[in-house]
Design an enzyme around this catalytic site. Sequence first.
Site, PDB file in Angstrom:
ATOM      1  N   LYS A   1      36.963  12.023 -16.431  1.00 41.93           N
ATOM      2  CA  LYS A   1      37.273  13.308 -15.794  1.00 41.93           C
ATOM      3  C   LYS A   1      38.356  14.070 -16.559  1.00 41.93           C
ATOM      4  O   LYS A   1      38.207  15.254 -16.832  1.00 41.93           O
ATOM      5  CB  LYS A   1      37.749  13.102 -14.341  1.00 41.93           C
ATOM      6  CG  LYS A   1      36.730  12.429 -13.434  1.00 41.93           C
ATOM      7  CD  LYS A   1      37.232  12.339 -11.986  1.00 41.93           C
ATOM      8  CE  LYS A   1      38.481  11.504 -11.789  1.00 41.93           C
ATOM      9  NZ  LYS A   1      38.309  10.059 -12.100  1.00 41.93           N
ATOM     10  N   ARG A  52      39.752  13.791  -2.931  1.00 38.06           N
ATOM     11  CA  ARG A  52      39.454  12.357  -2.976  1.00 38.06           C
ATOM     12  C   ARG A  52      39.165  11.786  -1.592  1.00 38.06           C
ATOM     13  O   ARG A  52      38.842  10.608  -1.481  1.00 38.06           O
ATOM     14  CB  ARG A  52      40.652  11.620  -3.571  1.00 38.06           C
ATOM     15  CG  ARG A  52      40.474  11.283  -5.075  1.00 38.06           C
ATOM     16  CD  ARG A  52      41.519  10.377  -5.428  1.00 38.06           C
ATOM     17  NE  ARG A  52      41.685   9.590  -6.556  1.00 38.06           N
ATOM     18  CZ  ARG A  52      42.180   9.949  -7.730  1.00 38.06           C
ATOM     19  NH1 ARG A  52      42.394  11.189  -8.011  1.00 38.06           N
ATOM     20  NH2 ARG A  52      42.419   9.053  -8.642  1.00 38.06           N
ATOM     21  N   ARG A  57      43.424   2.403 -22.427  1.00 38.11           N
ATOM     22  CA  ARG A  57      43.686   3.804 -22.798  1.00 38.11           C
ATOM     23  C   ARG A  57      45.173   4.159 -22.848  1.00 38.11           C
ATOM     24  O   ARG A  57      46.000   3.539 -22.191  1.00 38.11           O
ATOM     25  CB  ARG A  57      42.921   4.756 -21.880  1.00 38.11           C
ATOM     26  CG  ARG A  57      43.443   4.847 -20.479  1.00 38.11           C
ATOM     27  CD  ARG A  57      42.523   5.705 -19.620  1.00 38.11           C
ATOM     28  NE  ARG A  57      43.061   5.839 -18.279  1.00 38.11           N
ATOM     29  CZ  ARG A  57      42.476   6.526 -17.301  1.00 38.11           C
ATOM     30  NH1 ARG A  57      41.326   7.140 -17.509  1.00 38.11           N
ATOM     31  NH2 ARG A  57      43.038   6.604 -16.110  1.00 38.11           N
ATOM     32  N   ARG A 110      49.818   4.604 -18.799  1.00 35.94           N
ATOM     33  CA  ARG A 110      50.117   4.745 -17.380  1.00 35.94           C
ATOM     34  C   ARG A 110      50.399   3.379 -16.749  1.00 35.94           C
ATOM     35  O   ARG A 110      49.755   2.391 -17.082  1.00 35.94           O
ATOM     36  CB  ARG A 110      48.936   5.392 -16.669  1.00 35.94           C
ATOM     37  CG  ARG A 110      48.872   6.878 -16.901  1.00 35.94           C
ATOM     38  CD  ARG A 110      47.612   7.498 -16.392  1.00 35.94           C
ATOM     39  NE  ARG A 110      47.177   7.008 -15.087  1.00 35.94           N
ATOM     40  CZ  ARG A 110      46.147   7.522 -14.425  1.00 35.94           C
ATOM     41  NH1 ARG A 110      45.451   8.527 -14.948  1.00 35.94           N
ATOM     42  NH2 ARG A 110      45.802   7.033 -13.261  1.00 35.94           N
ATOM     43  N   ARG A 146      41.784   0.720  -7.589  1.00 32.42           N
ATOM     44  CA  ARG A 146      41.443   2.151  -7.650  1.00 32.42           C
ATOM     45  C   ARG A 146      39.931   2.338  -7.496  1.00 32.42           C
ATOM     46  O   ARG A 146      39.484   3.315  -6.887  1.00 32.42           O
ATOM     47  CB  ARG A 146      41.961   2.744  -8.966  1.00 32.42           C
ATOM     48  CG  ARG A 146      43.493   2.867  -8.968  1.00 32.42           C
ATOM     49  CD  ARG A 146      44.090   2.999 -10.365  1.00 32.42           C
ATOM     50  NE  ARG A 146      43.672   4.190 -11.058  1.00 32.42           N
ATOM     51  CZ  ARG A 146      43.778   4.365 -12.366  1.00 32.42           C
ATOM     52  NH1 ARG A 146      44.313   3.405 -13.135  1.00 32.42           N
ATOM     53  NH2 ARG A 146      43.379   5.476 -12.929  1.00 32.42           N
TER      54      ARG A 146
END
Length: 226
Positions: free
Chosen positions: A21, A96, A135, A169, A180
């Site tokens: 996203k 969400r 990432r 992160r 998540r």
Amino acid sequence: MTGSMAHPAVLILLGPPGAGKGTQARMLEEDFGLVQLSTGDLLRAAVAAGTDAGKRAKAVMEAGQLVSDEIVLAILKDRMAAPDVAKGVILDGFPRTAGQAAALDALLAANGQRVTAAISLEVDDEAMVGRVSGRYTCAGCGEGYHDEFKRPAKAGVCDKCGGEGMKRRADDNAETVRERLKAYHAQTAPLITYYEGKGLLQRIDAMGSIAGIRAALSDIVKGVAA
Ligand code: AMP
């Protein structure tokens, strides 16, 4: 392209963590002049700034759970009041929950607007754990990288801006990603049906290349918002 429209485009990107996203929203900014609006980024900024909302959100985010609608909506409304939003927005990571989707509809309706399209990036959960765990991003310009799939030409140096600070992160580890994903399926995935019912849903197979997904998204955006 959408800058002068009376009713700016409001595009929603739906998809679990790792679906792409953020990466794709940044590309839509480049390709269409839209503004990426990520509630995750806004919350991380609030945490870093140590605001009341940030203090309340921090532990929840680190646990991979959803921050309360109350906090998220306050942050989003604030951001939606800024003038650049008139260019049209790509909502990345919002809404969400069903409550957030209803609140968004109400917020837009108050300005005679509505959601233009909701685009679901469809992926396999198991692949997402690997994608998210590896990432990291450039601290300077936000360009995204990955240990395996997208390394910078020179280790530790951003291809895009030459910056040398890279950051990861706190919630991008395998254990938190699984939480998540659970939150996504329990609370966010039902929104696919919600937007489908309104005739606003488009689905994209998002297991392919970044460039391929970008092209598919561009086609959709040209169709609904150009
Ligand atoms: P993201 O950057 O979109 O992956 O979001 C990171 C974390 O911020 C999520 O795991 C949630 O804890 C929180 N968050 C971001 N957006 C929302 C939202 N719309 N509603 C609730 N929590 C959110």
